[in-house]
Motif scaffolding. Structure first.
Motif, PDB file in Angstrom:
ATOM      1  N   ALA A 268       0.822  -1.209   0.000  1.00  0.00           N
ATOM      2  CA  ALA A 268       0.000   0.000   0.000  1.00  0.00           C
ATOM      3  C   ALA A 268       0.857   1.261   0.000  1.00  0.00           C
ATOM      4  O   ALA A 268       0.631   2.193  -0.783  1.00  0.00           O
ATOM      5  N   TRP A 269       1.855   1.305   0.877  1.00  0.00           N
ATOM      6  CA  TRP A 269       2.694   2.498   0.992  1.00  0.00           C
ATOM      7  C   TRP A 269       3.460   2.775  -0.301  1.00  0.00           C
ATOM      8  O   TRP A 269       3.519   3.919  -0.776  1.00  0.00           O
ATOM      9  N   LEU A 270       4.030   1.733  -0.911  1.00  0.00           N
ATOM     10  CA  LEU A 270       4.791   1.923  -2.148  1.00  0.00           C
ATOM     11  C   LEU A 270       3.896   2.326  -3.315  1.00  0.00           C
ATOM     12  O   LEU A 270       4.370   2.924  -4.288  1.00  0.00           O
ATOM     13  N   ALA A 271       2.614   2.013  -3.224  1.00  0.00           N
ATOM     14  CA  ALA A 271       1.662   2.423  -4.256  1.00  0.00           C
ATOM     15  C   ALA A 271       1.131   3.832  -4.012  1.00  0.00           C
ATOM     16  O   ALA A 271       0.284   4.312  -4.772  1.00  0.00           O
ATOM     17  N   GLY A 272       1.631   4.492  -2.965  1.00  0.00           N
ATOM     18  CA  GLY A 272       1.245   5.877  -2.704  1.00  0.00           C
ATOM     19  C   GLY A 272       0.151   6.072  -1.682  1.00  0.00           C
ATOM     20  O   GLY A 272      -0.359   7.193  -1.520  1.00  0.00           O
ATOM     21  N   ALA A 273      -0.225   5.029  -0.961  1.00  0.00           N
ATOM     22  CA  ALA A 273      -1.290   5.148   0.037  1.00  0.00           C
ATOM     23  C   ALA A 273      -0.843   6.000   1.217  1.00  0.00           C
ATOM     24  O   ALA A 273       0.354   6.091   1.527  1.00  0.00           O
ATOM     25  N   SER A 274      -1.791   6.592   1.895  1.00  0.00           N
ATOM     26  CA  SER A 274      -1.516   7.345   3.112  1.00  0.00           C
ATOM     27  C   SER A 274      -1.128   6.386   4.229  1.00  0.00           C
ATOM     28  O   SER A 274      -1.406   5.175   4.140  1.00  0.00           O
ATOM     29  N   PRO A 275      -0.506   6.881   5.308  1.00  0.00           N
ATOM     30  CA  PRO A 275      -0.224   5.999   6.439  1.00  0.00           C
ATOM     31  C   PRO A 275      -1.465   5.286   6.956  1.00  0.00           C
ATOM     32  O   PRO A 275      -1.409   4.098   7.287  1.00  0.00           O
ATOM     33  N   GLU A 276      -2.597   5.996   7.003  1.00  0.00           N
ATOM     34  CA  GLU A 276      -3.833   5.377   7.488  1.00  0.00           C
ATOM     35  C   GLU A 276      -4.242   4.203   6.605  1.00  0.00           C
ATOM     36  O   GLU A 276      -4.564   3.109   7.088  1.00  0.00           O
ATOM     37  N   ALA A 277      -4.230   4.429   5.297  1.00  0.00           N
ATOM     38  CA  ALA A 277      -4.636   3.382   4.367  1.00  0.00           C
ATOM     39  C   ALA A 277      -3.649   2.218   4.370  1.00  0.00           C
ATOM     40  O   ALA A 277      -4.039   1.050   4.265  1.00  0.00           O
ATOM     41  N   ALA A 278      -2.353   2.542   4.501  1.00  0.00           N
ATOM     42  CA  ALA A 278      -1.346   1.486   4.534  1.00  0.00           C
ATOM     43  C   ALA A 278      -1.507   0.614   5.767  1.00  0.00           C
ATOM     44  O   ALA A 278      -1.408  -0.622   5.693  1.00  0.00           O
ATOM     45  N   LEU A 279      -1.776   1.232   6.919  1.00  0.00           N
ATOM     46  CA  LEU A 279      -1.991   0.456   8.136  1.00  0.00           C
ATOM     47  C   LEU A 279      -3.254  -0.389   8.036  1.00  0.00           C
ATOM     48  O   LEU A 279      -3.287  -1.530   8.508  1.00  0.00           O
ATOM     49  N   ASP A 280      -4.292   0.146   7.424  1.00  0.00           N
ATOM     50  CA  ASP A 280      -5.524  -0.625   7.262  1.00  0.00           C
ATOM     51  C   ASP A 280      -5.273  -1.869   6.418  1.00  0.00           C
ATOM     52  O   ASP A 280      -5.748  -2.970   6.741  1.00  0.00           O
ATOM     53  N   ARG A 281      -4.537  -1.703   5.307  1.00  0.00           N
ATOM     54  CA  ARG A 281      -4.250  -2.843   4.457  1.00  0.00           C
ATOM     55  C   ARG A 281      -3.386  -3.854   5.200  1.00  0.00           C
ATOM     56  O   ARG A 281      -3.606  -5.069   5.114  1.00  0.00           O
TER      57      ARG A 281
END
Length: 299
Positions: A268-281
């Motif tokens: 998620a993070w490498l695809a540009g997601a926010s910290p919130e979205a990356a943690l959710d994934r």
């Protein structure tokens, strides 16, 4: 998950002998358990979970010249992982005995061929993957003196090539053995350091997760504290603090849950997601891992 470039994962390839205990371990006697043989190893598990999300991934590691090593590489290849895995003659593939009971797991480890990973192998793999954008290093590679030069070279070579980097701190007991100052020096300025609560306590003292994260960003640019059933906390140098609650799921086996979490976070993070979205994934994948027996994605 689309939009993510190739990730290089460096570290252990292991055979897991997983015993899911029916009750507390009866020392000196017998304890009923469901026992299985599966692919394991922090790096191999993370690579498998990345591949399951559609992320191009290359695993750099070592196995023995034995049936276990051939089986592990075949499994990873079938799962979509490109393997740059050296076969070491006269050395056994690493094995871990995992005793799992409820939300806890205890591991008895023989790293085998994993300690034979060398800097030259890392350099060759990097040269052969010009499409790589990120390098993820299993902390076990740094925690063993024999494989440490390869781990340190992996981080240095990745920086030289402009890749982002991440390190999973791996395990509290060996961290305590090498000492927090040494480990934090080896991982200085990595883009992302991942620790569980026990590892965070070794590295930053007995503080709350937010305070631990803030202490550790003096060494790493971003820190994620994996808190198991309590969720996870992200801290970075821009004073960003994000917490994500854990998912409520039936726990069958926690083996590999942290590796699945890391893979979800990285994808998620490498695809540009926010910290919130990356943690959710990451939390979603961690929950999927504990809902099954074994450390790799169910196929």
């Amino acid at each position: 998950m689309s939009g993510t470039g190739r990730v290089l994962v460096v570290g252990d390839v292991i055979t897991d002998v997983v015993a899911v205990l029916a009750g507390p371990l009866a020392g000196g006697s017998d304890t009923p358990a469901a026992i299985g043989f599966t692919g394991g190893g922090q790096a191999a598990n993370t690579a498998s979970w990345l591949a399951a999300q559609g992320v191009p991934v290359t695993l750099i590691g070592a196995v023995g010249d034995d049936d276990a090593g051939r089986d592990r590489v075949a499994e990873l290849t079938a799962a979509g992982v490109d393997c740059v895995v050296e076969t070491v003659t006269g050395c056994a593939t690493g094995t871990v005995i995992v005793l799992a009971a409820g939300g806890e797991r205890t591991m008895v480890t023989e790293r085998g061929a994993n300690v034979r990973l060398r800097p030259g192998q890392v350099d060759a793999a990097l040269a052969a993957t010009p499409d790589a954008v990120h390098l993820h290093l299993s902390g076990y590679t740094l925690l063993d003196a024999d494989s440490r030069p390869a781990g340190r070279r992996a981080l240095a070579a990745a920086r030289e090539r402009g890749l982002t980097t991440s390190v999973d701190a791996a395990s509290a007991a060996p961290l305590r053995s090498v000492g927090p100052a040494a480990f934090l020096a080896w991982v200085r300025e990595v883009d992302l350091l991942l620790v569980n609560t026990d590892e965070a306590t070794v590295l930053a003292g007995g503080l709350d997760p937010l305070a631990q994260g803030r202490a550790l960003v003096a060494s790493a640019r971003r820190v994620v504290v994996k808190r198991g059933g309590a969720g996870a906390t992200w801290v970075d140098r821009d004073t960003t603090v994000v917490s994500s609650p854990a998912r409520r799921v039936a726990v069958l086996d926690v083996t590999g849950a942290g590796d699945a979490f890391v893979a979800g976070l990285l994808a998620a993070w490498l695809a540009g997601a926010s910290p919130e979205a990356a943690l959710d994934r990451a939390t979603d994948l961690g929950a999927a891992a504990v809902s099954q027996i074994g450390a790799r994605p169910a196929r």
